[in-house]
Design a protein around this motif. Structure first.
Motif, PDB file in Angstrom:
ATOM      1  N   ALA A 276       0.883  -1.247  -0.079  1.00 50.58           N
ATOM      2  CA  ALA A 276      -0.207  -0.136  -0.082  1.00 50.58           C
ATOM      3  C   ALA A 276       0.956   1.442  -0.110  1.00 50.58           C
ATOM      4  CB  ALA A 276      -1.124  -0.069   1.210  1.00 50.58           C
ATOM      5  N   MET A 277       1.907   1.273   0.910  1.00 53.99           N
ATOM      6  CA  MET A 277       2.842   2.432   0.903  1.00 53.99           C
ATOM      7  C   MET A 277       3.383   2.813  -0.484  1.00 53.99           C
ATOM      8  SD  MET A 277       4.750   2.379   4.552  1.00 53.99           S
ATOM      9  CE  MET A 277       5.085   0.602   5.048  1.00 53.99           C
ATOM     10  N   ALA A 278       3.968   1.674  -1.346  1.00 51.33           N
ATOM     11  CA  ALA A 278       4.687   1.711  -2.410  1.00 51.33           C
ATOM     12  C   ALA A 278       3.686   2.062  -3.440  1.00 51.33           C
ATOM     13  CB  ALA A 278       5.287   0.419  -2.841  1.00 51.33           C
ATOM     14  N   GLU A 279       2.589   1.756  -3.547  1.00 52.64           N
ATOM     15  CA  GLU A 279       1.563   2.069  -4.636  1.00 52.64           C
ATOM     16  C   GLU A 279       1.241   3.520  -4.140  1.00 52.64           C
ATOM     17  OE1 GLU A 279      -1.429  -0.471  -5.582  1.00 52.64           O
ATOM     18  OE2 GLU A 279      -2.570   1.035  -6.344  1.00 52.64           O
ATOM     19  N   ALA A 280       0.956   4.018  -2.790  1.00 52.27           N
ATOM     20  CA  ALA A 280       0.691   5.544  -2.613  1.00 52.27           C
ATOM     21  C   ALA A 280       1.747   6.421  -3.109  1.00 52.27           C
ATOM     22  CB  ALA A 280       0.451   5.606  -1.283  1.00 52.27           C
ATOM     23  N   LEU A 281       3.094   5.788  -2.540  1.00 52.53           N
ATOM     24  CA  LEU A 281       4.160   6.755  -3.055  1.00 52.53           C
ATOM     25  C   LEU A 281       4.454   6.835  -4.561  1.00 52.53           C
ATOM     26  CD1 LEU A 281       7.081   5.495  -0.806  1.00 52.53           C
ATOM     27  CD2 LEU A 281       6.603   7.925  -1.070  1.00 52.53           C
ATOM     28  N   GLN A 282       4.032   5.962  -5.404  1.00 52.34           N
ATOM     29  CA  GLN A 282       4.428   6.044  -6.564  1.00 52.34           C
ATOM     30  C   GLN A 282       3.083   6.629  -7.466  1.00 52.34           C
ATOM     31  OE1 GLN A 282       5.738   2.245  -8.187  1.00 52.34           O
ATOM     32  NE2 GLN A 282       6.299   3.025 -10.242  1.00 52.34           N
ATOM     33  N   PHE A 283       2.021   6.063  -6.946  1.00 48.37           N
ATOM     34  CA  PHE A 283       0.660   6.499  -7.815  1.00 48.37           C
ATOM     35  C   PHE A 283      -0.119   7.353  -7.274  1.00 48.37           C
ATOM     36  CE2 PHE A 283       1.893   2.120  -9.175  1.00 48.37           C
ATOM     37  CZ  PHE A 283       2.431   2.456 -10.368  1.00 48.37           C
TER      38      PHE A 283
ATOM     39  N   TYR B   4      -7.901  15.171  -5.293  1.00 49.42           N
ATOM     40  CA  TYR B   4      -8.947  14.611  -5.031  1.00 49.42           C
ATOM     41  C   TYR B   4      -8.705  12.870  -4.821  1.00 49.42           C
ATOM     42  CZ  TYR B   4     -11.164  18.450  -7.611  1.00 49.42           C
ATOM     43  OH  TYR B   4     -11.585  19.712  -7.802  1.00 49.42           O
ATOM     44  N   ARG B   5      -7.799  12.399  -5.578  1.00 47.06           N
ATOM     45  CA  ARG B   5      -7.633  10.936  -5.482  1.00 47.06           C
ATOM     46  C   ARG B   5      -6.676  10.844  -4.095  1.00 47.06           C
ATOM     47  NH1 ARG B   5      -3.816   8.879  -9.421  1.00 47.06           N
ATOM     48  NH2 ARG B   5      -4.415   6.825  -8.374  1.00 47.06           N
ATOM     49  N   ALA B   6      -6.087  11.646  -3.841  1.00 47.71           N
ATOM     50  CA  ALA B   6      -5.173  11.713  -2.581  1.00 47.71           C
ATOM     51  C   ALA B   6      -6.287  11.698  -1.413  1.00 47.71           C
ATOM     52  CB  ALA B   6      -4.275  12.486  -2.406  1.00 47.71           C
ATOM     53  N   GLU B   7      -7.143  12.486  -1.428  1.00 47.57           N
ATOM     54  CA  GLU B   7      -8.262  12.771  -0.600  1.00 47.57           C
ATOM     55  C   GLU B   7      -9.113  11.517  -0.196  1.00 47.57           C
ATOM     56  OE1 GLU B   7     -10.889  15.533  -0.859  1.00 47.57           O
ATOM     57  OE2 GLU B   7     -11.310  16.108   1.156  1.00 47.57           O
ATOM     58  N   ARG B   8      -9.338  11.002  -1.451  1.00 44.25           N
ATOM     59  CA  ARG B   8     -10.170   9.871  -1.347  1.00 44.25           C
ATOM     60  C   ARG B   8      -9.380   8.607  -0.539  1.00 44.25           C
ATOM     61  NH1 ARG B   8     -12.142  10.650  -6.401  1.00 44.25           N
ATOM     62  NH2 ARG B   8     -10.596   9.336  -7.435  1.00 44.25           N
ATOM     63  N   LEU B   9      -8.235   8.176  -0.880  1.00 42.03           N
ATOM     64  CA  LEU B   9      -7.295   7.544  -0.329  1.00 42.03           C
ATOM     65  C   LEU B   9      -7.112   7.833   1.426  1.00 42.03           C
ATOM     66  CD1 LEU B   9      -5.673   4.999  -0.134  1.00 42.03           C
ATOM     67  CD2 LEU B   9      -3.584   6.206  -1.040  1.00 42.03           C
ATOM     68  N   LEU B  10      -7.039   9.123   1.516  1.00 43.00           N
ATOM     69  CA  LEU B  10      -6.894   9.493   2.734  1.00 43.00           C
ATOM     70  C   LEU B  10      -8.123   9.136   3.988  1.00 43.00           C
ATOM     71  CD1 LEU B  10      -5.256  11.448   5.288  1.00 43.00           C
ATOM     72  CD2 LEU B  10      -6.707  13.134   4.307  1.00 43.00           C
TER      73      LEU B  10
ATOM     74  N   THR C 242       0.820  18.750   5.949  1.00 50.44           N
ATOM     75  CA  THR C 242       0.334  17.704   4.846  1.00 50.44           C
ATOM     76  C   THR C 242       0.489  16.442   5.316  1.00 50.44           C
ATOM     77  OG1 THR C 242       1.025  19.467   3.240  1.00 50.44           O
ATOM     78  CG2 THR C 242       0.623  17.042   2.238  1.00 50.44           C
ATOM     79  N   GLN C 243      -0.705  15.752   5.265  1.00 47.99           N
ATOM     80  CA  GLN C 243      -0.721  14.382   5.759  1.00 47.99           C
ATOM     81  C   GLN C 243       0.142  13.265   5.046  1.00 47.99           C
ATOM     82  OE1 GLN C 243      -3.500  15.840   4.805  1.00 47.99           O
ATOM     83  NE2 GLN C 243      -5.110  15.912   6.548  1.00 47.99           N
ATOM     84  N   PRO C 244       0.862  12.590   5.551  1.00 44.19           N
ATOM     85  CA  PRO C 244       1.874  11.580   4.990  1.00 44.19           C
ATOM     86  C   PRO C 244       0.973  10.533   4.573  1.00 44.19           C
ATOM     87  CG  PRO C 244       1.996  11.119   7.348  1.00 44.19           C
ATOM     88  CD  PRO C 244       0.913  12.273   7.179  1.00 44.19           C
ATOM     89  N   LEU C 245       0.657  10.517   3.362  1.00 45.05           N
ATOM     90  CA  LEU C 245      -0.492   9.637   2.693  1.00 45.05           C
ATOM     91  C   LEU C 245       0.218   8.100   2.568  1.00 45.05           C
ATOM     92  CD1 LEU C 245      -3.418   9.712   1.915  1.00 45.05           C
ATOM     93  CD2 LEU C 245      -2.889  10.121  -0.382  1.00 45.05           C
ATOM     94  N   PRO C 246       1.481   8.103   2.021  1.00 47.52           N
ATOM     95  CA  PRO C 246       1.688   6.489   2.100  1.00 47.52           C
ATOM     96  C   PRO C 246       1.906   5.795   3.522  1.00 47.52           C
ATOM     97  CG  PRO C 246       3.253   8.313   0.651  1.00 47.52           C
ATOM     98  CD  PRO C 246       2.524   9.250   1.580  1.00 47.52           C
ATOM     99  N   ALA C 247       2.367   6.652   4.496  1.00 42.52           N
ATOM    100  CA  ALA C 247       2.374   5.998   5.712  1.00 42.52           C
ATOM    101  C   ALA C 247       1.163   5.671   5.902  1.00 42.52           C
ATOM    102  CB  ALA C 247       3.036   7.096   6.738  1.00 42.52           C
TER     103      ALA C 247
ATOM    104  N   ALA D 112      -3.521   1.975   7.372  1.00 39.02           N
ATOM    105  CA  ALA D 112      -4.681   1.378   6.944  1.00 39.02           C
ATOM    106  C   ALA D 112      -4.826  -0.050   6.582  1.00 39.02           C
ATOM    107  CB  ALA D 112      -5.638   2.152   5.915  1.00 39.02           C
ATOM    108  N   ALA D 113      -3.693  -0.450   5.667  1.00 42.62           N
ATOM    109  CA  ALA D 113      -3.654  -1.856   5.290  1.00 42.62           C
ATOM    110  C   ALA D 113      -3.255  -2.653   6.294  1.00 42.62           C
ATOM    111  CB  ALA D 113      -2.457  -1.634   3.945  1.00 42.62           C
TER     112      ALA D 113
END
Ligand code: PLP
Length: 405
Positions: free
Chosen positions: A49-56, A69-75, A267-272, A277-278
């Motif tokens: 999940a972290m690798a995917e968020a970092l990259q995509f 919007y995509r980042a907010e959805r994942l957050l 700014t939230q650390p989305l990959p972390a 969550a994963a």
């Protein structure tokens, strides 16, 4: 690091893709990692999940375009996942940098929010320093601090809580379970005491050691604030959360943007967060995992009690995956180093109080003899029978090879 079966970086000879004993991709080959109360290896689900968020999904969740919007959805999906595991609403969960920050925000926030209604703060003497030292710092602001000692089993007695909580108490902070002994604390009894004393107090619990190991519900526990951390449950380090009961407004320790309801701007650390969550999603059912770990504990204690000079310091009904014991005649550090040479990794007391003698065991009234030879063993969902057997072999080797003090 391995991801999808490929080693991305790191020493392949040291790190195996799938260690036989833990089934975890980052475990050291043939080693038994039994220091999970200090930290856990990130699980494959968190890594992916972290690798995917970092990259995509690297956008800023606050940005007004597709990446945002995509980042907010994942957050928000991540928040929802963690909130449902904690049996709370997602709007009651604020992301932080970990247990330490959650505890600081809770302790300072609660006391300052109610400073006009009273000055008394009640905390247990066995809290993590991020609660204990924060409470001490509040004394400088004029708060009256009452620190309660545990009984000989490491549990804070209800009568001490009852005596301490008065009508001017603004905060009670009691951890769900202790990080050195695993002793489960009577947090669910605190609400009734606060009500009986007609205190305005907010109730905080540090659940860092229990999230993932016990079914938690802030509502059932009767708490207003609850701290959790990702790296204790196979998520990444540097991310955690604070539960704040709906309707409660705490003053923040930080200034900045409007993220996390301004309680924890930045700014939230989305990959972390996605990794957190994963890891939560991958958690086994707490009851069946606790039963499995209780079987491991029984395997360990049955043989431990046969060792001459062995004393178990944790109470019997502690968290099944955490056990503190002393091997009288051997210094903790010597036991830990010897086991480390055999690739069995355990610790003395808490990781944060490196090298210091345990204040928790001292408050329980343990003798200096027991304190200087105390060690902590902690399991995770990847711990297997063979890890217990490796530890037992290692302890026999301690007795055969180390000189007594
Ligand atoms: N609270 C307890 C009970 C802990 O065991 C720990 C970590 O060891 C913390 C808080 C701090 O958490 P973090 O490392 O996420 O800051």
């Amino acid at each position: 690091m391995s991801y999808n079966g490929k080693v991305l970086f790191g020493d392949e000879s040291l790190f195996s893709l799938k260690s036989e004993n833990t089934n975890n991709p980052l475990a050291i080959k043939d080693a038994s990692y039994l220091d999970n109360a200090a930290t856990t290896a990130p699980c494959p689900e968190a890594l992916a999940a972290m690798a995917e968020a970092l990259q995509f999904n690297w956008g800023n969740p606050s940005s007004p375009h597709e990446h945002g919007y995509r980042a907010e959805r994942l957050l928000e999906e991540s928040r929802q996942t963690i909130a449902s595991a904690l049996n709370c609403k997602s709007e009651e969960l604020y992301f932080t940098s970990g247990g330490t920050e959650s505890n600081n925000i809770a302790v300072f926030g609660a006391a300052r929010a109610l400073k006009r209604r009273g000055k008394r703060i009640v905390v247990s003497g066995i809290e993590h320093s991020s609660v204990g030292d924060a409470a001490k710092a509040l004394q400088e602001e004029g708060f009256e601090l009452l620190v309660l000692e545990p009984d000989s089993s490491g549990i804070i007695p209800l009568n001490r809580l009852e005596e301490a909580i008065d009508a001017k108490t603004v905060l009670v902070s009691l951890m769900t379970a202790n990080n050195e002994t695993g002793a489960i604390q009577p947090i669910e009894k605190v609400r009734a005491l606060v009500e009986a004393a007609q205190a305005p107090a907010l109730i905080h619990t540090d659940a860092v050691q229990t999230f993932g190991k016990m079914r938690l519900s802030p509502q059932k526990l009767g708490v207003d604030l609850m701290s959790v951390s990702a790296h204790k449950l196979h998520g990444p380090k540097g991310v955690g959360a604070l539960y704040v009961k709906k309707g409660l407004k705490l003053p923040s320790l930080f200034f900045g943007g409007s993220q996390e309801g301004r309680l924890r701007p930045g700014t939230q650390p989305l990959p972390a967060i996605a990794g957190f969550a994963a890891a939560v999603k991958a958690l086994p059912d707490p009851e069946s995992e606790a039963a499995r770990q209780a079987t491991l504990r029984a395997r360990l204690t049955e043989s431990l009690v046969e060792l001459d000079g062995l004393h178990i310091n944790s109470p019997e009904n502690a968290l099944p995956g955490l056990i503190n014991f002393s091997l009288i005649g051997y210094f903790s550090d010597h036991i830990i180093n010897h086991l480390s040479g055999l690739k069995v990794y355990i610790s003395g007391g808490s990781a944060c109080a490196k090298g210091e003698k345990s204040k928790v065991l001292a408050q329980m009234g343990l003798s200096q003899e027991l304190i200087k030879s105390a060690v902590r063993v902690s399991f995770s969902r990847f711990t297997q029978n063979r890890d217990i057997d490796n530890l037992l072999e290692g302890l026999k080797s301690v007795k055969e090879n180390l000189l007594k003090y």
